[in-house]
Write an enzyme that holds these catalytic residues in place. Sequence first.
Site, PDB file in Angstrom:
ATOM      1  N   CYS A  27       0.782  -1.233   0.000  1.00 35.52           N
ATOM      2  CA  CYS A  27       0.000   0.000   0.000  1.00 35.52           C
ATOM      3  C   CYS A  27       0.819   1.292   0.000  1.00 35.52           C
ATOM      4  CB  CYS A  27      -0.965  -0.016   1.177  1.00 35.52           C
ATOM      5  SG  CYS A  27      -0.176  -0.305   2.772  1.00 35.52           S
ATOM      6  N   HIS A  91      -0.606   6.504   5.820  1.00 34.76           N
ATOM      7  CA  HIS A  91       0.499   5.541   5.839  1.00 34.76           C
ATOM      8  C   HIS A  91       1.721   6.044   5.069  1.00 34.76           C
ATOM      9  CE1 HIS A  91       1.606   0.958   5.828  1.00 34.76           C
ATOM     10  NE2 HIS A  91       2.131   1.612   6.850  1.00 34.76           N
TER      11      HIS A  91
END
Length: 519
Positions: A27, A91
């Site tokens: 990701c 993130h």
Amino acid sequence: GEIRTPNLDALAARGLKATNFYAAPTCSPTRSMLLTGTDNHVAGLGNMAEFLGPDQKGKPGYEGHLSERVVSIASVLRDAGYHTYMAGKWHLGEESPNWPADRGFERDFTLMQGGGSNWADMGYPNPAHPHLTFTRNGQKIDKLPDDHFSSAAFSDFIIQSVDEQKGDGKPFFAYLSFQAVHSPFAVPDDWLDRYKGQYDKGYDVLRAERLARMKDMGLVGKDATGFPRLPTIPAWDTLTPEQRQVSARKMEVYAAMLSNMDHHIGRVLDHLRANGQLDNTLVIFISDNGAEPLELLELAAKVDPGMKTWLEKNWDTRPESCGRKLSICDYGAAWAQVGSVPFRMFKGQVAEGGIRVPLIVAGPGVKHQGDVSDAVLHATDLMPTLLKVAGATHPSQQAGSTLAPITGKSWVPLLRGEVKAVRTEQDWIGWELFGNRAVRQGDWKLLYLVRGAGGPGEWQLFNLRNDPAELRDLSKEQPERVKAMLALWDEYVKTNGVILTGDGPFAGPNPHPATREPD
């Protein structure tokens, strides 16, 4: 698939569907590329921050957050007169000054970590860091509303942001980064049983059914063969009745979570339609990596038994609780292979199942109505595409700039129907993560999967047009092509500052330290 996604289906029916769109294997590297238009090794996520190796820490491209060499799409569009909103998972740096508010987002409601509880408790399944970090408009928040559920809350924030500022006539850029369908799976109680019994026939049958439908839809060739079930995955008919029940339940909850995400996508699009804004809004939907094969409890048991004990004490690990608050629930490699069909492997790998992911583009300037494109597209392409649509210029083009230039290709000619592809047969793309590496040029792909990560620990060559499942290694038959593509790999390493390591949950032991294998 058999999962109901009416809003994504409708989006695809009025736009373009792509069958050769590529992300990174996991990701945060993907997010770094789509937000900056540069390779993840340039953008600061050459490796995930959690798994930086000792030779990588402190090196350019391995900051673990967006580097100072890149500028985000939000910053560029904000300077071009756009409102910029973000809601969801980030993130890309857990500490300020690496938050969305520091990288061009005017308004944000952000989860900083890679996953965790979808509810108000803010739980993170890590004993060293048991609580999630959230920000709202650049300020850390310590409490979420009692009724918080991630997909609903993030969608609400985008709707609210658009409404509060729509009167000033400025356009907006919104980045809605769902936490779904990352593990641990979670869904409101009234969604839990919407797929009850759907998966009782098991992953072997469902995988075959999905591949058959893909052939009927023309998404893969009529003679396409799926990558075989991995030898570590037992055949469905060898499982005990209890094992089948637990496995099927996990997939039921995953399906419900995905349908619920689609519901909230529909809410956002319906709101824009009601406000008369949808027809003037370009919508891009992607996944950031292939299907997730790892099961948290199983991984903890192998890597850190103490963590497994902590999870069992602080989280609900009972199979019957799957999807409920503080439950640990994910579906494992067997169902990940269903999600990756017909491709090889899944998340974490640079095999096709880890990096070839869905893409839908719809809205103004898209001269397609449900068409399917097999053009080779990449996550770095989003930024140049959006800059072209917005009429904005990347600041690296200014005299004296030290910023890294964008390397992606604009999709605008493709979306307008003027061309069939944005890359020539000579253009190429490279990947590397956890020591796994690949180069694609035209239909050809050179692939290296480290031993223990589903690969032989040597370079392989595949023709993806004829063999999308990467079943037939042609490296011995095409030594000159291998040699030429190894030169591209070396160029990729040099240009992007790649430092190889085997650190990470998807890596095998002792990847070869050299950029290429000895003759």
